[in-house]
Design an enzyme around this catalytic site. Structure first.
Site, PDB file in Angstrom:
ATOM      1  N   THR A 157      -2.670  -8.410  -3.019  1.00 34.59           N
ATOM      2  CA  THR A 157      -2.684  -6.951  -2.787  1.00 34.59           C
ATOM      3  C   THR A 157      -4.240  -6.931  -2.351  1.00 34.59           C
ATOM      4  O   THR A 157      -4.954  -7.701  -2.147  1.00 34.59           O
ATOM      5  CB  THR A 157      -2.687  -6.014  -4.033  1.00 34.59           C
ATOM      6  OG1 THR A 157      -3.468  -6.599  -5.244  1.00 34.59           O
ATOM      7  CG2 THR A 157      -1.090  -6.059  -4.333  1.00 34.59           C
ATOM      8  N   ASP A 158      -4.521  -5.627  -1.830  1.00 33.45           N
ATOM      9  CA  ASP A 158      -5.606  -5.042  -1.326  1.00 33.45           C
ATOM     10  C   ASP A 158      -6.687  -4.345  -2.391  1.00 33.45           C
ATOM     11  O   ASP A 158      -7.524  -3.585  -1.812  1.00 33.45           O
ATOM     12  CB  ASP A 158      -5.509  -3.946  -0.173  1.00 33.45           C
ATOM     13  CG  ASP A 158      -4.265  -4.720   0.874  1.00 33.45           C
ATOM     14  OD1 ASP A 158      -4.569  -5.860   1.324  1.00 33.45           O
ATOM     15  OD2 ASP A 158      -3.593  -4.033   0.895  1.00 33.45           O
ATOM     16  N   SER A 179     -11.195  -1.703  -4.469  1.00 36.70           N
ATOM     17  CA  SER A 179     -10.271  -1.087  -3.575  1.00 36.70           C
ATOM     18  C   SER A 179     -10.816  -1.919  -2.164  1.00 36.70           C
ATOM     19  O   SER A 179     -11.991  -1.627  -1.799  1.00 36.70           O
ATOM     20  CB  SER A 179     -10.156   0.385  -3.264  1.00 36.70           C
ATOM     21  OG  SER A 179      -9.376   0.480  -2.074  1.00 36.70           O
ATOM     22  N   ARG A 180     -10.213  -2.844  -1.659  1.00 41.12           N
ATOM     23  CA  ARG A 180     -10.659  -3.482  -0.583  1.00 41.12           C
ATOM     24  C   ARG A 180     -10.759  -3.003   0.798  1.00 41.12           C
ATOM     25  O   ARG A 180     -11.421  -3.284   1.687  1.00 41.12           O
ATOM     26  CB  ARG A 180     -10.048  -4.963  -0.365  1.00 41.12           C
ATOM     27  CG  ARG A 180     -10.431  -5.798  -1.730  1.00 41.12           C
ATOM     28  CD  ARG A 180     -10.169  -7.296  -1.364  1.00 41.12           C
ATOM     29  NE  ARG A 180      -9.919  -7.653  -2.897  1.00 41.12           N
ATOM     30  CZ  ARG A 180      -9.174  -8.225  -3.645  1.00 41.12           C
ATOM     31  NH1 ARG A 180      -7.751  -7.904  -3.102  1.00 41.12           N
ATOM     32  NH2 ARG A 180      -9.145  -8.772  -4.827  1.00 41.12           N
ATOM     33  N   VAL A 181      -9.853  -1.878   1.026  1.00 37.38           N
ATOM     34  CA  VAL A 181      -9.629  -1.349   2.337  1.00 37.38           C
ATOM     35  C   VAL A 181      -9.761  -0.126   2.306  1.00 37.38           C
ATOM     36  O   VAL A 181      -9.841   0.584   3.413  1.00 37.38           O
ATOM     37  CB  VAL A 181      -8.320  -2.069   3.059  1.00 37.38           C
ATOM     38  CG1 VAL A 181      -8.443  -3.439   3.523  1.00 37.38           C
ATOM     39  CG2 VAL A 181      -7.195  -1.381   2.320  1.00 37.38           C
TER      40      VAL A 181
END
Lengths: 509, 133
Positions: free
Chosen positions: A344-345, A370-372
């Site tokens: 997951t992102d 939250s990466r993106v």
């Protein structure tokens, strides 16, 4: 059956007879060699493909199965129904298709099983299209980077771990820490804020009473009209539990591919992995770590890869995924949690300790990420939440350090006080998602120190008073702010004026 | 430990002997002994089915026709020519059986394939259809 009219029944019968009359070509057949635990071993059918649907002729009618193990001498097929009617010696035919399910807007507001059959007592579902349960994910050129926000309505998520449309954000935590509640609030927010995002909730082995309560709640909140629920209970065969997320995704993909936005909730993938492990062991595939088969990573990666933000050429639709994983004793380094974390992102980690301290949602600021989503955060929320996560993490560290002594300098004391207010502010009851303006005004008031004179225990009261006053007296400005644009200096001045005035009423309490 | 010989390999060996006109009684004894020693006697039916598949691939088809009532000679002829047409076999042998359970129509079973035009099969399909509705 009760809702079907005689005319409808008669039409169905005629269609069925017409279809029967056109059949009768020579077809390949196999024979059931042995059956048990939801798995049938079939001899013959040399042309069967992987994941192809097989029809077993039983006394109770045809029972569907799908081929998962293609061996030299026999085929291992997982039954899609009860195995009580299937017996050794029965003949098996190829259906000629891989698994597909009905897709389309006709499913909205319905509760269905992973094969698209209604479970809500409503009429038969007749859609114009069907979607493949197993489908390849969109390629690189068909995608676009995540840039539109998917507001959850939960302040701590939208401010610190924003989710974008097309993102895969894992919700992870122990049992009873509010994982499903977060997902439900996100669904409710889509209806409250009229975002047009379609919700697809996939219940994997969930208690049927829980699903019934959820449906009732969604109906009460007016969310059910834009929601599809794919439900499987603990008593369903493992094959249905295994198929549920793929079927749900096929239903969500319809909206993604038609320039709409859909939100997938997989509740939960731990049970999905367990169902797949059961099937794999019964199919005699070699067990690996924790007895899961070797392809358990691929099981989830191919599912979650189907969530994407499409390019403009493909209609710019999106499919956002919120998979849920249940941990044991807060251990996120177990096999399935680490797998899904890496797919997951980002993840939202819910802590049991925080939950029992009354900090709900019990989101861990340190372990969540939250990466993106940063690129997708609305400018309004971004402008006020810049150092929120850092401030909260520093506060938790300082607060634990401050327990050892009371001699604190003024700056540290102020940071702790503000952290306490922030923690109180981020507490949010269930089923009460907040709109953009409410989030912006609330965070702005605490982080800019407008509520510095208010004791932490009264933060929720003062916040409520502020929001009521602003909506009553400055509705137009708040509606503008709700569009997501960066607040102007005038907006900040207005909020400061009202917040300071409101705060005075709570100083002495 | 010796590697387990797959059913298909055993079936291919038997089929080769049949097609090549080899020593059938000896082969039968060898196969029986192998199945007993390896405790695989339960697989006999499947091996025989595999043999019939392989023979069909080599142009030797044997099948059964099941009907509720005795079929007319013309119908039998039509079935024979249909089977010859679809299987492209050099040699076809069909055995005819009566079974009241099929109610009406006929069912032709060939190695690995089947054409089922019996009334009982159509009723089963209708039952399935209405279960889904």
């Amino acid at each position: 059956m009760t809702n079907i009219s005689i005319a409808e029944l008669s039409k169905e019968l005629r269609e069925a007879i017409d279809q029967l009359e056109t059949q009768g070509n020579l077809g390949e057949v196999g024979v059931v060699v042995r059956v048990g635990d939801g798995v049938a071993w079939i001899h013959g059918l040399r042309k069967a493909g992987y994941s192809e649907v097989l029809l077993i002729d039983t006394d109770e009618g045809e029972v569907e199965a799908f081929a998962l193990n293609l061996l030299e001498d026999e085929i291992g097929a997982v039954l899609l129904g009860e195995d009580s009617a299937v017996k050794a010696g029965q003949s098996v035919r190829l259906k000629g298709t891989v698994l597909d399910v009905p897709v389309g807007p006709e499913l909205l507001g319905r509760v269905v099983d992973p094969l698209g059959r209604p479970l809500d007592g409503g009429p038969a579902i007749k859609t114009k299209q069907r979607g493949l349960v197993e489908r390849e994910a969109i390629g690189v050129m068909g995608r676009k980077s995540v840039h539109e926000p998917l507001m959850t309505g939960i302040v701590s998520i939208d401010a610190m771990f924003p989710i974008g449309r097309g993102q895969r954000e894992l919700i992870i935590g122990d049992r009873q820490t509010g994982k499903t509640a977060l997902a439900i609030d996100t669904m409710i927010n889509q209806a409250k804020q009229k975002t047009g995002v379609v919700n697809v909730y996939v219940a994997i082995g969930q208690k049927l009473s829980k699903i019934a309560r959820l449906v009732d709640r969604l109906k009460q909140e007016g969310v059910m009209e834009q929601t599809i629920i794919v439900a499987t209970g603990p008593s369903d065969p493992a094959s249905l539990l295994y198929l549920a997320p793929y079927s749900g995704t096929a239903m969500g993909e319809y909206f993604r591919d038609n320039s709409q936005h859909a939100l997938m909730i997989y509740d939960d993938l731990t049970k999905h992995a367990v169902a797949y492990r059961q099937m794999s062991l019964l199919l005699r595939r070699p067990p690996g770590r924790e007895a899961y088969p070797g392809d358990v990573f691929y099981l989830h990666s191919r599912l979650l890869e189907r969530s994407a933000k499409l390019s403009d050429d493909l209609g710019a639709g999106s499919l956002t995924a919120l998979p849920i994983i249940e941990t044991q004793g807060g251990d996120i380094s177990a096999y399935i949690p680490t797998n899904v974390i890496s797919i997951t992102d980002g993840q939202i980690f819910l802590e049991t300790d925080l939950f029992y301290q009354g900090i709900r949602p019990a989101i861990s600021a340190g372990l969540s990420v939250s990466r993106v989503g940063g690129a997708a955060q609305s400018p309004a929320v971004k402008s006020v939440s810049g150092n929120l996560k850092l401030g909260l993490s520093q506060f938790r560290e300082l607060a634990s350090f401050a327990q050892f002594g009371s001699d604190l300098d003024a700056a540290t004391k102020q940071q702790i006080d503000r952290g306490q207010r922030l923690t109180e502010l981020l507490k949010q009851p269930q089923y009460a998602p907040m709109s953009i303006w409410q989030q912006v005004v609330s965070i702005m008031s605490v982080s800019n120190g407008f509520f510095d004179t208010v004791p932490a225990s009264h933060i929720k009261d003062v916040q409520s008073a502020l929001l009521t006053k602003l909506w009553a007296e400055h509705k137009k400005e708040m509606q503008t702010l709700d569009k997501g644009g960066k607040p102007t200096e005038d907006d900040v001045k207005l909020v400061k004026k009202i917040a300071t005035a409101v705060a005075k009423g709570f100083e002495d309490k | 430990m010796a590697r387990r010989v797959s059913r298909r390999v055993l079936a291919e060996y038997v089929a080769e002997v049949i097609v090549g006109g080899g020593d059938m009684p000896l082969t039968t004894q060898q196969l029986a002994a192998h199945l007993v020693v390896t405790r695989r006697t339960k697989e006999l039916d499947m091996i025989m089915r595999d043999v019939s598949f392989i023979l069909a691939d080599k142009g030797i088809v044997s099948g059964t026709v099941i009907s509720a009532y005795e079929l007319a000679q013309e119908t039998k002829k039509a079935i024979q020519s249909y089977v010859a047409d679809v299987s492209k076999a050099k040699s076809i042998s069909l055995s005819y059986q009566l079974d009241q359970a099929v109610i009406g129509g006929y069912k032709v079973s060939l190695p690995g394939s089947q054409i089922d035009r019996t009334i009982s099969h159509q009723l089963t399909q209708l039952k399935t259809r209405f279960k889904k509705v």
